[in-house]
Enzyme design. Structure first.
Site, short mmCIF file in Angstrom:
data_model
loop_
_atom_site.label_atom_id
_atom_site.label_comp_id
_atom_site.label_asym_id
_atom_site.label_seq_id
_atom_site.Cartn_x
_atom_site.Cartn_y
_atom_site.Cartn_z
NE ARG A 164 -3.71 2.33 0.60
CZ ARG A 164 -3.33 3.55 0.27
NH1 ARG A 164 -2.19 3.73 -0.35
NH2 ARG A 164 -4.09 4.58 0.55
CB ILE A 209 -1.84 -13.60 1.56
CG1 ILE A 209 -2.66 -12.56 0.82
CG2 ILE A 209 -1.56 -13.18 3.00
CD1 ILE A 209 -4.07 -12.42 1.37
CG ASN A 223 -3.69 -8.58 -4.47
OD1 ASN A 223 -2.59 -9.03 -4.23
ND2 ASN A 223 -4.37 -7.85 -3.61
CB THR A 242 -17.26 -3.56 0.84
OG1 THR A 242 -17.90 -2.31 0.54
CG2 THR A 242 -17.29 -4.43 -0.40
CB SER A 250 -15.79 -0.54 -8.47
OG SER A 250 -15.35 -1.20 -7.29
CE1 TYR A 305 -12.18 -3.55 -2.23
CE2 TYR A 305 -13.97 -1.99 -2.45
CZ TYR A 305 -13.20 -2.82 -1.66
OH TYR A 305 -13.47 -2.93 -0.34
CG HIS A 306 -17.42 -2.09 -4.50
ND1 HIS A 306 -17.08 -0.91 -5.12
CD2 HIS A 306 -17.53 -1.79 -3.18
CE1 HIS A 306 -16.99 0.06 -4.22
NE2 HIS A 306 -17.26 -0.44 -3.03
CE LYS A 366 -12.86 -6.03 0.29
NZ LYS A 366 -12.03 -6.49 1.41
CB VAL A 390 -21.68 3.95 -13.89
CG1 VAL A 390 -23.09 3.57 -14.31
CG2 VAL A 390 -20.90 4.53 -15.06
#
Lengths: 385, 385
Positions: free
Chosen positions: A35, A75, A118, A144, A179, A181-182, A185, A328
Site C-alpha cells: 500500500r 498472501i 490479488n 464491504t 466497481s 474492486y467491489h 469482494k 456509474v
C-alpha cells in the site's frame, strides 16, 4: 487468543491490530507493505506522516510492553503464507489484506485484473491454508456494504428469505457491486461461503460501510503510532476527504447529485466490531455475514455537516461543489440496510457528532501543510471513452 | 455476420463453430488447445480419436468449401486476444474458452486458483477488448446451470423479482455454486453484468445444463470432424459417461443416492441455442441470461434409462453402482428451473429418446477399444482430509 491480522499496516488493519493487542490478544501482523508502494507510484501520500511498520511496532512495545509479531510478505505467495501461519499458529485470522480502492480497480484493465486476481487468490490461499492446517481457526474477513449496491428493497445481513411461487428459501442476498474492486469482494464472499460448506470452516464476513475518523485509543497514544489518513482521488473516502478539503479551503467534492446513501462508521467502531466478531466466533461450517456500519447518510448531507462544523470552527468560505460523477451509480435511490447483528453482540456506536467533526477538522488543519492539492480531484472514470 | 468462437476446439465449441459455418456465418476459432494438453497431463483421453485442429479445419474446407480462420493462443494474453480480434473484426464473440470441469478445479489449491484466475481474467480481457475496440459486438458467454445450486424455490432465468417488507425489485438470482469451477462462472456473470451496465456492452449469458450426445449434422459428416467425448472421472459428464460405461460392461457410476436433479440437453440443441442467441442479440447495455437446457432428470433416473436402453441393445449385466459421493451436494432436493426464453426464440428441442440412447450406445461400442478403465472412477474429493 492468537490473532493474525493480515493487512495490519493499513488504515483499518493498523488500528485493529493495536486495539486487539491492547485488549490482551496475542497479535501478529502479516503485510506485504505494498500500500505504501502504491502511494509512491501514484504520487500520493497519507495526510499523516506514518512511520515504518517496524518502528511503529517498536514504539508500541516500548509504550505498552506488548509485542506484535511481524511477517512481511504476500498472501498470494502460498508458501510464505503457510510458513507464517505455522510459525504463529493463529486461532483467528483477520483478513484486511486486499486492494481496497474502487477507483484504483477502475484505472485500466491491468488494475482491474490485478485487483481481482490479488484479492481472490489471496483469500483462496487463506482458505486452503485453513483447510489443510487450521480447520478450527475463525476467519474474520473484511467485506464491504458495496457488495449489495442499491436495491429497491431493504438490505439484510448477507441472506434474504424469499417467498416465490408458493415456496420459500433463505438464500445469499443478491449482489450488485459497483466497481471491479467491489466485485472482487463479491467473488470472495461466494468462495468463502463454499469453503465453509464443503470443509466445515468457520468465517465471518464483515460488510463494512465507509469508515471515518483517524484516532483510536491506541493510535492516539503517540505520534509514532499515528494512522494513515487518505484524501486523494484514489484512496480518499467521503467524510475524511471532506474534512481535509475544508481544512485547506478546497471545495468539498460531492460526486453528482450527492443523493448516494451509504452506511458509515467511526474507526473506533471498526476496531470494536472486529473484537466482537473475534470474541463471538462463527460455528464450524457457518458463513456468517454482519453489516458493519452504524449510520446511514447521503454524501450530500455529509458535505453539509462538514461545512457547518467548519464554519463553527471559523473556517469560512467552505464551498460544496457537485462534480460530474466519475462513477456509474444511482444518485437518488432507496437505501435501507440492516445492521442489528453487531449491536446484538454489544456494539455501542460512536455516532457522528459535532465533536468528532471538530476533532477531525482540527486534526486535518494540523497536518494541512502536507496536502498536495493536485491529488484531490478524481481522475479515474468508470465510463467508456 | 462474423463470429469469433473462443474455445472452438472443445466439445461444445467445435460443434458450434461448424454449425455456424454451415449456416452461413463467417467463423473464426480462437483456442489455446490446452484442453488436449490437460488430457495428456492427467493421462486421460477422449473416447473418440479427434484430429488436430488444423486438419479438422482443412477437412471442413475440403468438404464444404467453407473456411474457418484459426487463432492459436491464450485469451489471458491480452495482446494476443486484441490482435486476433483486430484481424478478424468479430460482430459476435462466443466465449467457451474456460476451464470447464468441476472435479479439475477441486484437485487441489493450484487447480482451484488456476481455474478461477484463468476463467475470470480471460473474461475480463474480452470485456476490456470489447470496451476499447468492439463496443457494439455481442458477447455470447457460456455460463452454467450450476451457478444456481439447488435452492428450494423455482429457478428463474438470471433474475428474480423479490417482494420484501412491502417493496419490490428485480435482482440477480442468488447464486449457490458447488465447486471452484462453478464459482468462477458466478464471478464471470457478476463481472459481465457490471461491464454491460457501465460501458453499455451487450451480452448473453447461457446458463447451460449438462450436454449429452456427440453427433451433430456437421461433426457427423466425416470421421476427421468427429467431436471429443469424455468419459473419465475428471471431464466425463453424467449421461455420456453412463453410455460408455454400459458399452464396456462397467457399472454405471451414480454418485450418492442419485436424486441430484439437473437440466440436460442434446448437443444438437447446444449449437442451435448458440445460433438463436447470436441471431437475436442482446440490446446495448443489456446483460441477458438464458437457461439453456431442455429437460430435467435426476442422475439416478438417467442411469436407469441407459440401463434399459442397453438391455434392449443386448448389453446384459449392466449394473448401477451408487458410489460414495465425492462431491458435497444435496442428493434429494427440490429443483424446478425455468427455460422458456430460448423456446420463445424458436428452439425446437431434441428430447432424450430411446433412439438417441441407442445411437450413443452404438457409438460408444464402436470406440470401446479406446477406453482406459482406470480413468472411469472419480478420484477427486470435495471433502477435507
Amino acid at each position: 487468543m492468537r490473532v493474525l491480522v493480515i493487512g495490519g499496516d493499513g488504515y483499518c488493519g493498523w488500528a485493529t491490530a493495536l486495539h486487539l493487542s491492547n485488549r490482551g490478544y496475542e497479535v501478529a501482523i502479516l503485510d506485504n507493505l505494498v500500500r505504501r508502494y502504491w502511494d509512491s507510484k501514484l504520487g500520493v501520500d497519507t495526510l499523516t506522516p506514518i512511520a515504518p511498520i517496524q518502528k511503529r511496532l517498536q514504539r508500541w512495545h516500548d509504550l505498552t510492553g506488548k509485542k506484535i509479531d511481524l511477517f512481511v510478505g504476500d498472501i498470494t505467495d502460498y508458501d510464505f503464507l503457510l510458513k507464517s501461519m505455522e510459525q504463529f499458529q493463529p486461532e483467528t485470522i483477520v483478513h484486511f489484506g486486499e486492494q481496497r480502492s474502487a477507483p484504483y480497480s477502475m484505472i485500466d484493465r491491468e488494475h482491474a485484473v490485478f485487483t481481482q486476481v490479488n484479492n481472490v487468490v489471496g483469500t483462496l490461499n487463506i482458505l486452503y491454508a485453513m483447510k489443510e492446517h487450521f480447520p478450527d481457526a475463525h476467519l474474520v474477513k473484511l467485506g464491504t456494504m458495496g457488495e449489495y449496491g442499491t436495491p429497491n428493497i431493504d438490505i439484510e445481513e448477507g441472506y434474504i428469505t424469499i417467498e416465490h411461487n408458493g415456496r420459500k428459501d433463505t438464500l445469499p442476498y443478491p449482489k450488485q457491486p459497483g466497481s471491479f474492486y467491489h466485485l472482487s469482494k463479491v467473488h470472495d464472499s461466494h468462495n468463502i461461503h463454499f469453503a465453509c460448506k464443503i470443509w466445515g470452516l468457520r468465517a465471518t464476513d464483515l460488510n463494512q460501510g465507509v469508515v471515518y475518523g483517524v484516532l483510536t485509543e491506541e493510535t492516539g497514544m503517540d505520534e509514532m503510532l499515528i494512522n494513515r489518513l487518505d484524501y486523494d482521488g484514489v484512496f480518499g473516502t467521503a467524510l475524511n476527504r471532506f474534512c481535509i478539503q475544508a481544512a485547506i479551503g478546497h471545495p468539498l467534492t460531492v460526486y453528482g447529485k450527492g443523493g448516494q446513501t451509504r452506511g458509515f462508521l467511526d474507526i473506533r467502531d471498526t476496531v470494536r466490531c472486529m473484537e466482537l466478531a473475534i470474541a463471538n466466533p462463527a460455528e464450524p461450517g457457518q458463513f456468517r455475514v454482519f453489516n458493519q456500519f452504524t449510520e446511514l447518510f447521503s454524501v450530500g448531507d455529509l458535505a453539509m455537516k462538514v461545512k457547518q462544523a467548519a464554519v463553527t470552527l471559523g473556517l469560512d468560505h467552505v464551498q460544496i461543489e457537485n462534480l460530474d460523477n466519475p462513477r456509474v451509480e444511482l444518485e437518488e435511490h432507496y437505501f435501507n440496510a440492516k445492521n442489528t447483528k453487531l449491536l446484538d453482540l454489544g456494539l455501542q456506536p460512536h455516532y457522528l457528532s459535532d465533536s468528532l467533526l471538530d476533532s477531525l477538522l482540527a486534526f486535518a488543519i494540523s497536518y494541512k501543510h502536507r496536502v498536495d492539492k493536485q491529488q484531490i480531484l478524481p481522475k479515474v472514470s468508470w465510463r467508456r471513452g
